[in-house]
Design a protein around this motif. Structure first.
Motif, PDB file in Angstrom:
ATOM      1  N   LEU A  90     -11.290  -0.142  21.039  1.00  0.00           N
ATOM      2  CA  LEU A  90     -11.358   0.994  21.956  1.00  0.00           C
ATOM      3  C   LEU A  90     -12.788   1.489  22.107  1.00  0.00           C
ATOM      4  CD1 LEU A  90      -9.971   3.138  23.701  1.00  0.00           C
ATOM      5  CD2 LEU A  90      -9.580   4.466  21.611  1.00  0.00           C
ATOM      6  N   ALA A  91     -13.524   1.551  21.019  1.00  0.00           N
ATOM      7  CA  ALA A  91     -14.908   2.010  21.081  1.00  0.00           C
ATOM      8  C   ALA A  91     -15.763   1.082  21.932  1.00  0.00           C
ATOM      9  CB  ALA A  91     -15.490   2.106  19.672  1.00  0.00           C
ATOM     10  N   HIS A  92     -15.548  -0.219  21.796  1.00  0.00           N
ATOM     11  CA  HIS A  92     -16.327  -1.163  22.602  1.00  0.00           C
ATOM     12  C   HIS A  92     -15.984  -1.029  24.083  1.00  0.00           C
ATOM     13  CE1 HIS A  92     -18.533  -4.721  23.718  1.00  0.00           C
ATOM     14  NE2 HIS A  92     -17.436  -5.270  24.223  1.00  0.00           N
ATOM     15  N   GLY A  93     -14.713  -0.830  24.379  1.00  0.00           N
ATOM     16  CA  GLY A  93     -14.335  -0.669  25.780  1.00  0.00           C
ATOM     17  C   GLY A  93     -14.897   0.597  26.400  1.00  0.00           C
ATOM     18  N   LEU A  94     -15.040   1.646  25.600  1.00  0.00           N
ATOM     19  CA  LEU A  94     -15.536   2.913  26.135  1.00  0.00           C
ATOM     20  C   LEU A  94     -17.059   3.007  26.134  1.00  0.00           C
ATOM     21  CD1 LEU A  94     -12.991   5.444  24.592  1.00  0.00           C
ATOM     22  CD2 LEU A  94     -13.008   4.428  26.877  1.00  0.00           C
ATOM     23  N   THR A  95     -17.750   1.970  25.698  1.00  0.00           N
ATOM     24  CA  THR A  95     -19.208   1.984  25.800  1.00  0.00           C
ATOM     25  C   THR A  95     -19.682   1.673  27.216  1.00  0.00           C
ATOM     26  OG1 THR A  95     -19.287  -0.349  25.116  1.00  0.00           O
ATOM     27  CG2 THR A  95     -19.542   1.321  23.393  1.00  0.00           C
ATOM     28  N   ARG A  96     -18.815   1.135  28.047  1.00  0.00           N
ATOM     29  CA  ARG A  96     -19.196   0.758  29.412  1.00  0.00           C
ATOM     30  C   ARG A  96     -18.448   1.649  30.406  1.00  0.00           C
ATOM     31  NH1 ARG A  96     -18.508  -5.437  30.335  1.00  0.00           N
ATOM     32  NH2 ARG A  96     -19.728  -4.838  32.166  1.00  0.00           N
ATOM     33  N   THR A  97     -18.697   2.928  30.316  1.00  0.00           N
ATOM     34  CA  THR A  97     -18.016   3.873  31.207  1.00  0.00           C
ATOM     35  C   THR A  97     -18.414   3.707  32.667  1.00  0.00           C
ATOM     36  OG1 THR A  97     -19.752   5.499  30.704  1.00  0.00           O
ATOM     37  CG2 THR A  97     -17.743   5.593  29.382  1.00  0.00           C
ATOM     38  N   ARG A  98     -19.574   3.113  32.917  1.00  0.00           N
ATOM     39  CA  ARG A  98     -20.011   2.919  34.308  1.00  0.00           C
ATOM     40  C   ARG A  98     -19.433   1.654  34.926  1.00  0.00           C
ATOM     41  NH1 ARG A  98     -26.539   4.385  33.972  1.00  0.00           N
ATOM     42  NH2 ARG A  98     -26.257   6.535  33.196  1.00  0.00           N
ATOM     43  N   ASP A  99     -19.055   0.697  34.109  1.00  0.00           N
ATOM     44  CA  ASP A  99     -18.589  -0.591  34.634  1.00  0.00           C
ATOM     45  C   ASP A  99     -17.074  -0.711  34.660  1.00  0.00           C
ATOM     46  OD1 ASP A  99     -21.285  -1.250  34.746  1.00  0.00           O
ATOM     47  OD2 ASP A  99     -21.272  -2.152  32.746  1.00  0.00           O
ATOM     48  N   VAL A 100     -16.384  -0.036  33.754  1.00  0.00           N
ATOM     49  CA  VAL A 100     -14.931  -0.157  33.661  1.00  0.00           C
ATOM     50  C   VAL A 100     -14.283   1.053  34.317  1.00  0.00           C
ATOM     51  CG1 VAL A 100     -12.971  -0.403  32.098  1.00  0.00           C
ATOM     52  CG2 VAL A 100     -15.189  -1.430  31.499  1.00  0.00           C
ATOM     53  N   PRO A 101     -13.514   0.872  35.386  1.00  0.00           N
ATOM     54  CA  PRO A 101     -12.874   2.004  36.064  1.00  0.00           C
ATOM     55  C   PRO A 101     -11.899   2.730  35.132  1.00  0.00           C
ATOM     56  CG  PRO A 101     -12.806   0.027  37.440  1.00  0.00           C
ATOM     57  CD  PRO A 101     -13.267  -0.406  36.084  1.00  0.00           C
ATOM     58  N   GLY A 102     -11.971   4.050  35.105  1.00  0.00           N
ATOM     59  CA  GLY A 102     -11.064   4.857  34.310  1.00  0.00           C
ATOM     60  C   GLY A 102     -11.464   5.036  32.866  1.00  0.00           C
ATOM     61  N   SER A 103     -12.533   4.375  32.440  1.00  0.00           N
ATOM     62  CA  SER A 103     -12.924   4.482  31.035  1.00  0.00           C
ATOM     63  C   SER A 103     -13.432   5.880  30.693  1.00  0.00           C
ATOM     64  CB  SER A 103     -13.988   3.438  30.703  1.00  0.00           C
ATOM     65  OG  SER A 103     -15.127   3.606  31.529  1.00  0.00           O
ATOM     66  N   ARG A 104     -14.091   6.532  31.628  1.00  0.00           N
ATOM     67  CA  ARG A 104     -14.564   7.890  31.364  1.00  0.00           C
ATOM     68  C   ARG A 104     -13.395   8.852  31.194  1.00  0.00           C
ATOM     69  NH1 ARG A 104     -19.409  10.265  31.637  1.00  0.00           N
ATOM     70  NH2 ARG A 104     -20.301   8.335  32.464  1.00  0.00           N
ATOM     71  N   ILE A 145      -5.548   5.576  15.277  1.00  0.00           N
ATOM     72  CA  ILE A 145      -6.929   5.719  15.739  1.00  0.00           C
ATOM     73  C   ILE A 145      -7.354   7.165  15.553  1.00  0.00           C
ATOM     74  CG2 ILE A 145      -8.501   5.560  17.701  1.00  0.00           C
ATOM     75  CD1 ILE A 145      -6.825   3.339  18.819  1.00  0.00           C
ATOM     76  N   SER A 146      -8.428   7.362  14.829  1.00  0.00           N
ATOM     77  CA  SER A 146      -9.022   8.685  14.679  1.00  0.00           C
ATOM     78  C   SER A 146     -10.075   8.878  15.765  1.00  0.00           C
ATOM     79  CB  SER A 146      -9.653   8.835  13.291  1.00  0.00           C
ATOM     80  OG  SER A 146     -10.492   9.967  13.230  1.00  0.00           O
ATOM     81  N   ALA A 147      -9.983   9.983  16.494  1.00  0.00           N
ATOM     82  CA  ALA A 147     -10.934  10.229  17.580  1.00  0.00           C
ATOM     83  C   ALA A 147     -12.357  10.345  17.044  1.00  0.00           C
ATOM     84  CB  ALA A 147     -10.540  11.494  18.341  1.00  0.00           C
ATOM     85  N   PHE A 148     -12.518  11.012  15.903  1.00  0.00           N
ATOM     86  CA  PHE A 148     -13.852  11.153  15.334  1.00  0.00           C
ATOM     87  C   PHE A 148     -14.432   9.803  14.938  1.00  0.00           C
ATOM     88  CE2 PHE A 148     -16.507  11.497  11.519  1.00  0.00           C
ATOM     89  CZ  PHE A 148     -17.532  12.304  11.990  1.00  0.00           C
ATOM     90  N   ASN A 149     -13.632   8.987  14.260  1.00  0.00           N
ATOM     91  CA  ASN A 149     -14.117   7.666  13.860  1.00  0.00           C
ATOM     92  C   ASN A 149     -14.440   6.806  15.073  1.00  0.00           C
ATOM     93  OD1 ASN A 149     -13.758   8.395  11.192  1.00  0.00           O
ATOM     94  ND2 ASN A 149     -11.772   7.379  11.000  1.00  0.00           N
ATOM     95  N   MET A 150     -13.625   6.912  16.113  1.00  0.00           N
ATOM     96  CA  MET A 150     -13.893   6.132  17.315  1.00  0.00           C
ATOM     97  C   MET A 150     -15.208   6.545  17.966  1.00  0.00           C
ATOM     98  SD  MET A 150     -13.876   5.691  20.793  1.00  0.00           S
ATOM     99  CE  MET A 150     -13.220   7.269  21.344  1.00  0.00           C
ATOM    100  N   ILE A 151     -15.483   7.843  17.992  1.00  0.00           N
ATOM    101  CA  ILE A 151     -16.734   8.326  18.583  1.00  0.00           C
ATOM    102  C   ILE A 151     -17.933   7.826  17.786  1.00  0.00           C
ATOM    103  CG2 ILE A 151     -18.086  10.379  19.114  1.00  0.00           C
ATOM    104  CD1 ILE A 151     -15.804   9.829  21.043  1.00  0.00           C
ATOM    105  N   VAL A 152     -17.824   7.845  16.464  1.00  0.00           N
ATOM    106  CA  VAL A 152     -18.914   7.346  15.623  1.00  0.00           C
ATOM    107  C   VAL A 152     -19.169   5.867  15.891  1.00  0.00           C
ATOM    108  CG1 VAL A 152     -19.620   6.891  13.242  1.00  0.00           C
ATOM    109  CG2 VAL A 152     -18.559   9.073  13.827  1.00  0.00           C
ATOM    110  N   VAL A 153     -18.102   5.073  15.959  1.00  0.00           N
ATOM    111  CA  VAL A 153     -18.264   3.639  16.216  1.00  0.00           C
ATOM    112  C   VAL A 153     -18.807   3.407  17.623  1.00  0.00           C
ATOM    113  CG1 VAL A 153     -17.061   1.430  16.358  1.00  0.00           C
ATOM    114  CG2 VAL A 153     -16.439   3.068  14.589  1.00  0.00           C
ATOM    115  N   ARG A 154     -18.319   4.159  18.587  1.00  0.00           N
ATOM    116  CA  ARG A 154     -18.803   3.999  19.968  1.00  0.00           C
ATOM    117  C   ARG A 154     -20.291   4.304  20.069  1.00  0.00           C
ATOM    118  NH1 ARG A 154     -19.739   7.662  24.074  1.00  0.00           N
ATOM    119  NH2 ARG A 154     -19.645   6.784  26.195  1.00  0.00           N
ATOM    120  N   ASN A 155     -20.722   5.394  19.455  1.00  0.00           N
ATOM    121  CA  ASN A 155     -22.143   5.739  19.503  1.00  0.00           C
ATOM    122  C   ASN A 155     -22.999   4.673  18.820  1.00  0.00           C
ATOM    123  OD1 ASN A 155     -21.516   8.073  20.870  1.00  0.00           O
ATOM    124  ND2 ASN A 155     -21.608   9.382  19.070  1.00  0.00           N
TER     125      ASN A 155
END
Length: 286
Positions: A90-104, A145-155
């Motif tokens: 999930l973190a990897h998918g949300l790193t491309r918010t500009r390329d993947v529709p709906g990711s933001r 999935i923990s939202a905090f952990n996901m944000i840390v991994v995404r960043n």
């Protein structure tokens, strides 16, 4: 930023040493009391002077704690692996918010879960409707999935050099290949720390087990610990250790606490070196 003077270093030691002693003494006392002999435990001394392993033999021979340890170990192993896999994906998918529709929109939805929760009753009804009551999956899937952990991994993922990804795409690599061959090998530090966070959470699961697990045979170690140490229910009897008297309840309680605490405590030294590189980098970078 020069080297502190001897007086400053002495002052730091004078402050830190008492704090360390105050923090370590309860744990040392619990371990010592779990090994205390019957006479040392009943004397009520400040620290036991005679030691015995009768409490551990009685607890482990009873089967209740051993079974609970195996349950907790299984939940921790399976839950940590699944949580780590889905969090990283999930973190990897949300790193491309500009390329993947709906990711933001998905990212905003994940962030909202850090601020708002459904509550105990809606969560219980959801688990019931999914048929997960009295199932080990009820202790894994609700907190997969923990939202905090996901944000840390995404960043952390966003801080990786994007030029490598572009070069891999030019060479014909797909997103899955980039994720498994480039992203994951470069993210061992943050993944190790997040795995530790998940493992500690699954090992210490208590409230969900009380809500969702009704069979005593499926209780994890934390529920067994609560039943015996706080509620005073007996986990052992004199038949567990033939030829010996039943150890004092206090030593058995301390032995159960040590057995429930030490396994996950032993993991920390192996993951400590990843904290600075993993969590701080992932939490600071945007």
């Amino acid at each position: 930023m020069g080297r502190p003077s001897a007086w400053v270093q002495t002052g730091k030691v004078a402050v830190i040493v008492p704090i360390v002693v105050v923090m370590l003494y309860p744990f040392v006392y619990i371990v010592a009391m779990s090994l205390a002999s019957e006479r040392a435990a009943s004397s009520g001394g400040f620290f036991p002077t005679e030691f015995s392993t009768a409490a551990y033999r009685a607890v482990l021979a009873g089967g209740v704690v051993t079974r609970a340890m195996l349950v907790s170990a299984g939940i921790t192993a399976v839950g940590t692996v699944l949580s780590l896999v889905f969090t990283a994906m999930l973190a990897h998918g949300l790193t491309r918010t500009r390329d993947v529709p709906g990711s933001r929109a998905v990212l905003i939805l994940v962030l909202c879960t850090m601020l708002f929760g459904a509550g105990m009753i809606p969560n219980y009804l959801l688990v019931k409707q999914l048929g997960l009551l009295d199932s080990y999956w009820s202790l894994i899937l609700p907190g997969l999935i923990s939202a905090f952990n996901m944000i840390v991994v995404r960043n952390f993922f966003m801080g990786l050099p994007q030029e490598m990804f572009e070069a891999a795409r030019i060479d014909g690599a797909g997103e899955w290949r980039i994720f498994t061959r480039i992203v994951l090998p470069l993210s061992k530090a943050v993944l190790a720390v997040i795995a530790l966070f998940y493992a500690v959470g699954y090992w210490n699961t208590f409230f969900n087990a009380v809500l969702y697990i009704s069979s005593p045979a499926k209780w994890p170690i934390q529920v067994v610990l609560n039943q015996y140490v706080l509620r005073g229910q007996a986990l052992v009897d004199s038949t567990n250790i033939p030829g010996e008297a039943l150890p004092p309840p206090q030593t058995i309680q301390m032995a159960v606490i040590v057995i429930a605490t030490v396994p996950i405590l032993l993991v920390y030294p192996f993951a400590q070196r990843f904290f600075t590189q993993g969590v701080l980098t992932g939490a600071i970078k945007a």
